[in-house]
Motif scaffolding. Structure first.
Motif, short mmCIF file in Angstrom:
data_model
loop_
_atom_site.label_atom_id
_atom_site.label_comp_id
_atom_site.label_asym_id
_atom_site.label_seq_id
_atom_site.Cartn_x
_atom_site.Cartn_y
_atom_site.Cartn_z
N PRO A 314 1.00 -1.29 0.07
CA PRO A 314 0.07 -0.01 -0.09
C PRO A 314 0.96 1.27 -0.04
CG PRO A 314 -0.08 -0.89 2.18
CD PRO A 314 0.56 -1.87 1.25
N PRO A 315 0.28 2.19 -0.61
CA PRO A 315 1.03 3.71 -0.50
C PRO A 315 0.90 4.57 0.64
CG PRO A 315 -1.17 3.95 -1.45
CD PRO A 315 -0.81 2.54 -1.19
N LEU A 316 1.74 5.57 0.84
CA LEU A 316 1.64 6.12 2.17
C LEU A 316 0.42 6.92 2.49
CD1 LEU A 316 3.30 7.71 4.44
CD2 LEU A 316 3.96 9.49 2.92
N SER A 317 -0.31 7.23 1.42
CA SER A 317 -1.64 7.77 1.68
C SER A 317 -2.59 6.76 2.43
CB SER A 317 -2.28 7.93 -0.08
OG SER A 317 -2.49 6.81 -0.42
N ALA A 345 8.18 13.28 6.82
CA ALA A 345 7.92 14.19 7.97
C ALA A 345 7.17 15.21 7.07
CB ALA A 345 8.81 14.51 8.68
N ALA A 346 7.59 15.79 6.23
CA ALA A 346 7.26 17.07 5.70
C ALA A 346 5.75 16.78 4.77
CB ALA A 346 7.87 17.74 4.53
N ALA A 347 5.87 15.55 4.10
CA ALA A 347 4.55 14.97 3.34
C ALA A 347 3.32 14.80 4.32
CB ALA A 347 5.11 13.81 2.47
N GLU A 573 10.15 13.32 -10.62
CA GLU A 573 10.38 14.80 -10.20
C GLU A 573 10.58 14.63 -8.64
OE1 GLU A 573 10.77 17.32 -12.17
OE2 GLU A 573 10.33 16.13 -13.92
N PRO A 574 11.76 15.31 -8.25
CA PRO A 574 12.08 15.55 -6.74
C PRO A 574 10.86 16.06 -6.00
CG PRO A 574 13.78 16.73 -8.03
CD PRO A 574 12.49 16.21 -9.08
N PRO A 575 10.52 15.34 -4.78
CA PRO A 575 9.13 15.67 -4.21
C PRO A 575 9.40 16.77 -3.29
CG PRO A 575 10.44 13.77 -3.04
CD PRO A 575 10.89 14.22 -4.17
N LEU A 581 5.18 17.26 -2.41
CA LEU A 581 4.90 16.82 -1.02
C LEU A 581 3.43 16.03 -1.08
CD1 LEU A 581 6.80 19.14 1.35
CD2 LEU A 581 7.44 16.76 0.72
N SER A 582 2.57 16.75 -1.37
CA SER A 582 1.28 16.17 -1.72
C SER A 582 1.13 14.95 -2.49
CB SER A 582 0.25 17.32 -2.12
OG SER A 582 0.30 18.42 -1.32
N ARG A 583 1.77 14.98 -3.65
CA ARG A 583 1.90 13.82 -4.47
C ARG A 583 2.37 12.61 -3.59
NH1 ARG A 583 5.09 16.07 -7.92
NH2 ARG A 583 7.02 14.81 -7.63
N LEU A 584 3.12 12.67 -2.87
CA LEU A 584 3.36 11.55 -2.19
C LEU A 584 2.25 10.60 -1.26
CD1 LEU A 584 7.00 12.22 -0.62
CD2 LEU A 584 6.20 11.44 -2.66
N THR A 585 1.20 11.51 -0.76
CA THR A 585 0.20 10.94 -0.16
C THR A 585 -0.90 10.91 -0.87
OG1 THR A 585 -0.01 13.16 0.91
CG2 THR A 585 1.31 11.70 2.09
#
Length: 594
Positions: A314-317, A345-347, A573-575, A581-585
């Protein structure tokens, strides 16, 4: 590696956590040993993984490496060194002073400051006393992450300053009491570090902006200490084989861009480029091959890669809903340096803030780059800060002087001020700030990007020792410190995210961290595996080999270590910034396969 053309006797490796200092240091040691030089390889890292890389169990004394007969290695074990140091200081008084007095002395030597002093004491013996390493042609120091390394190097100056100002002849500094006799040894250590004919400082970095910035900052601070014989190693540089693979092209482009934009002072240094090793660096044979580009063919791994792929994780979201369920509390991102704790942490902080909650994002890591991860962008209900050691020390010292020093005479104030000049005071001050940050989670979300594993565990494990130390200096216990351990142990208040990469050393160090947390009765909430290649539609053979390599560690985490796990795929692309950062969750992993 060019610095091996004319190697100095001492080789000192440093750099941002996770850049491969240990691999490069071990490869250097093996290559020198292969030329029939007698080599001693030493780790001063509290979270050392020399054992795993070399494939042998090491202790606090030189151990021969069978596959490289003239190579010896050792770990400076902080716990063992501290115990030996403590006994040297307290032992002579057993049976002489009352038991209560001896017990009081033992308490003064129980904090994490004693661990650091003890490790440095041993480090200085190896560096500053020629007779300690006379049997070796070369001594190689695989050091701890940058912040810790700089502290080791600057402590002699701090202690020297204290000794010069210590006119009262008192010994109230506990762990520092034994340093006066060692002053000459520390001076010799600093002298050896600054002698360009004796010592080379090897700055290890990745082809990444944050790692190169950290190398430049380290270089400047070391130069101020007259450590000027410096060499840059850029480790893990990737070269795409399949130009139709957008992920491989992006990875190569990201590295090239970072190298082109590296800080100017680094461009003037002699440097070595080390190609990416797709299968990691474990064992003497792989260390001998480090620095060679041994790429696989386009078809050699296709069947193995496809057959051994792990089922989708599963993803971080998937974690965010449960993380926000209590409505407030503390979220700790913990793990080995360089695994992406700051990004995770930032995401997480951004994801929670986007849901309308008030969030404070902070770090206790001296090498953190939260501002860079955020691109200095802000959300209305998201605040960002860093626990700055110098600021916290000044604030804490003023507080102690104002309270404990209010009713003291001039001599008493002089003794207290002397006590506060101890390097140990900084440890107490940072710990107090950490406790204050955690306490803020009673009415909002606090997300803490914590320091690398060894330092973090020292902070957590030393809570009771700090209880004693804080009351010794200020005669009262702050509420935040009193309630820290209960809050950290409360799963409804604190959620620990163990961040790792799908590689041997980060996973195994994360497992050690989990064991340490459980001994402190803190149960991790979930593991987050960062920069995973498995969900990606890659075709480049080197990337596919790397993807095949990571399967073992994805299984190890999901099947034997974590009760709950989430992954973050490697990003084109670097997060950075709010959108990245939103893309990660918010990522839908199925999109990556289209």
């Amino acid at each position: 590696m060019k610095f091996l053309d004319h190697p100095t006797r001492n080789l000192f490796f440093t750099g941002k956590g996770g850049v491969g200092k240990t691999s490069v240091a071990c490869a250097t040691a093996v290559k020198l040993a292969d030329t029939n030089k007698r080599v001693l390889l030493v780790s001063t890292d509290p979270a050392s993984n020399l054992d795993e890389v070399l494939g042998i169990t090491l202790g606090n004394h030189p151990t021969a490496i069978p596959e490289a007969p003239t190579l010896f290695a050792m770990n400076l074990d902080p716990e063992k060194s501290a115990a030996e140091y403590r006994e040297r200081m307290v032992g002579p008084y057993r049976g002489v002073l009352p038991e209560a007095a001896v017990a009081s002395m033992e308490e003064q030597f129980s904090g994490s400051c004693t661990l650091e002093i003890a490790a440095f004491d041993e480090f200085s013996r190896l560096l500053g006393d020629p007779s300690a390493t006379a049997e070796f042609d070369h001594v190689i120091f695989d050091t701890a992450p940058t912040g810790h390394t700089l502290r080791l190097l600057t402590l002699p100056s701090a202690w020297d300053g204290f000794m010069e100002q210590n006119t009262t002849g008192t010994s109230c500094l506990g762990p520092l009491a034994g340093l006066q006799a060692q002053q000459k040894l520390y001076q010799e250590s600093v002298k050896a570090l600054s002698d360009t004919a004796v010592t080379t400082l090897v700055l290890v970095a990745r082809a990444e902006p944050s790692a190169l910035r950290e190398a430049a900052r380290t270089s400047e601070e070391l130069a101020e200490l007259d450590v000027r014989n410096q060499h840059l190693v850029v480790n893990g540089v990737f070269q795409a084989i399949d130009s139709s693979d957008s992920y491989a092209v992006a990875l190569q482009h990201r590295g090239t861009t970072a190298l082109d934009a590296m800080p100017e002072q680094l461009k003037t240094f002699p440097h070595t480029i080390v190609p990416l090793s797709p299968n990691g660096i474990m064992g003497i044979d792989s260390l001998r091959r480090l620095g060679t580009a041994d790429a696989p063919s386009a078809t050699s791994l296709s069947d193995e890669d496809n057959n051994n792929r792990l089922e989708e994780l599963p993803p971080l979201s998937d974690l965010i809903d449960d993380l926000v369920a209590p409505g407030h509390g503390v979220i700790l991102a913990m793990g080995k340096g360089g695994v992406g704790k700051t990004t995770v942490a930032a995401a997480v902080a951004v994801a929670i803030a986007e849901r309308g909650y008030e969030v404070h994002l902070s770090t206790t890591d001296p090498a953190a780059h939260i501002a860079a991860a955020m691109n200095d962008e802000r959300l209305p209900n998201l605040s960002v800060s860093r626990i700055d050691p110098a600021e916290e020390t000044a604030k804490y010292s003023a507080e102690v002087l104002g309270k404990a020093g209010a009713n003291l005479d001039e001599q008493g104030k002089a003794l207290l001020e002397e006590d506060l000049r101890s390097p140990c005071t900084e440890e107490i001050a940072v710990f107090r700030a950490f406790a204050d940050a955690v306490s803020a989670g009673t009415n909002k979300f606090v997300v803490l990007d914590t320091a690398p594993t060894g330092h973090t565990v020292l902070l957590l494990d030393s809570a009771l020792a700090y209880h004693r130390e804080v009351t010794r200096q200020s005669s009262e216990m702050p509420e935040a410190v009193t309630n820290l351990l209960p809050r950290l142990r409360d799963p409804n208040f604190t959620r620990v995210l163990i961040v790792t990469l799908p590689e041997a050393t980060p996973v195994h160090e994360a497992a050690t961290l989990q064991r340490d947390l459980r001994r402190a009765e803190i149960e991790p909430y979930a593991w987050v595996i960062n920069q995973v290649l498995s969900p990606l539609p890659i075709t480049d053979p080197l990337m596919k080999q790397r993807r095949s390599y990571e399967q073992k560690y994805l299984r190890e985490v999901s099947e034997t270590q974590a009760s709950r796990v989430a992954i973050i795929p490697w990003q084109l692309e670097p997060p950075t910034g709010l959108q990245g950062l939103s893309r990660l969750t918010h990522s839908d992993l199925s999109i990556l396969k289209s």
